[in-house]
Design an enzyme around this catalytic site. Structure first.
Site: not given
Ligand SMILES: [Zn+2]
Length: 371
Positions: A182, A266, A318, A336, A346
């Site tokens: 990424d 990406e 997530c 999360c 990242d």
């Molecule tokens: Zn999660």
């Protein structure tokens, strides 16, 4: 698979003069062929094709015109005219209002091409038919069968040769190790394996030097000799920056291809449009595109694969439970509330990119098996 190699050329005075004469002759031929098409159409309603013009060229050469230029090089000029017209008509057909193919003024014709023969590499020399044996800086060995050779003069007056070679495709390896990559916010890239890669210090320093030179240029009076000098300086440093960057991106792509069989990036063409567009970002996107391109060509040579995915939401999602966890650019950590996963933002994005890439491949493989 095709690969392009670009080498700086160091012609001596006499060779440089011949290169310039060749460019001028090609420019003249280009304009003549353009005028020929224009007149034939306007005066007689006839469309001249490449073949028509090539036949005329052969006749005129017999009469002593267009001398000093290798015949395939001059044919390539006619092919460029043909291309310009085809592109023009294609755009007219699709309802656009394109500009008519333009005559090339002095200094606006910058390259010529040997499309098949008339050139060869001998050690650190490039031998060009009708011009001579020119010293080049060969920073890489040319692999495969060389198909074309294009000679170009840049705005600093430097000469470059671009050789395009073709090598046979390598059979694909069975992907065992996959990696997601990424664009980092702080770094050049972040990896799904947890690492990051940063620009080296020399590159950052060269960029700073460029910024100073650009500021210096903007303060110079328009039309002054000092402004001209400052402009050349900016062009030189900017070339340095590009060279440093490409060299570094070659190293990074080499590392990626050596460390995995499947590399997932990406796809900028999809997600890039959603991003904000300041200059720094633009430069970063450009480097990103190059990194993908370099990795693709190295992967192809090794029978490895590159997958491009739509990376929207990959930083918000997530990577463990799939729930969207909104973040601002300042949030460095993904935390999360649903499954409790906590990791660098990242890294979380990279893992999502990798998952998308693997899923895309698996989907395609099933579709293939179903056929
Ligand atoms: Zn999660």
């Amino acid at each position: 698979m095709k690969t392009a190699y670009k080498f700086r050329m160091y012609p001596n005075k006499q060779q440089e003069a011949m290169l310039d004469v060749t460019l001028e002759t090609c420019r003249h031929l280009y304009n003549t062929a353009l005028a020929d098409r224009k007149n034939c159409y306007e005066l007689e309603g006839i469309s001249r094709s490449y073949e028509d013009q090539a036949a005329t060229l052969t006749l005129e050469k017999k009469e002593g015109k267009w001398q000093g230029v290798f015949s395939q090089v001059s044919q390539d000029v006619l092919r460029r005219v043909d291309k310009a017209f085809k592109a023009f008509f294609r755009r007219v057909k699709s309802g656009e209002k394109p500009g008519y193919p333009r005559f090339k003024g002095e200094g606006w014709y910058k390259s010529f091409t040997y499309p098949q023969a008339g050139f060869k590499i001998e050690g650190s020399k490039l031998v060009l038919s009708k011009i001579g044996s020119i010293r080049i800086f060969k920073h890489r060995e040319v692999e495969g069968k060389v198909k074309t050779c294009t000679i170009k003069k840049d705005h600093l007056g430097h000469w470059y040769a671009t050789l395009v070679s073709e090598i046979e495709d390598v059979p694909p390896v069975d992907p065992k190790i996959a990696i997601g990559v990424d664009v980092g916010l702080k770094n050049l890239v972040a990896l799904s394996t947890g690492g990051t890669i940063q620009y080296p210090r020399y590159y950052v320093q060269a960029q700073q030097k460029l910024a100073i030179a650009q500021r210096n240029l903007s303060r110079k009076k328009k039309g002054s000799a000092n402004r001209r000098k400052a402009k050349v300086k900016v062009a030189k440093i900017s070339q340095d920056v590009q060279n440093h960057r490409d060299e570094f991106l070659h190293q990074v792509s080499r590392k990626l291809v050596d460390s995995a069989d499947l590399i997932v990036f990406e796809n900028l063409n999809i997600s890039g449009m959603l991003k904000n567009h300041h200059l720094a970002k633009h430069i970063q996107d450009h480097a990103w595109g190059k990194l993908i391109q370099f990795t693709q060509s190295k992967a192809a040579k090794a029978g490895k694969m590159v997958e491009l995915v739509d990376a929207r939401y990959t930083s918000q999602k997530c990577s463990q439970c799939g729930i969207i966890v909104p973040k601002t650019l300042a949030d460095r950590v993904h935390l999360c509330p649903n499954c409790g996963l906590e990791m660098d933002r990242d890294l979380n994005a990279c893992i999502n990119i990798l998952t998308l890439g693997l899923r895309g491949r698996a989907y395609r493989d099933t579709a293939k098996a179903d056929q």
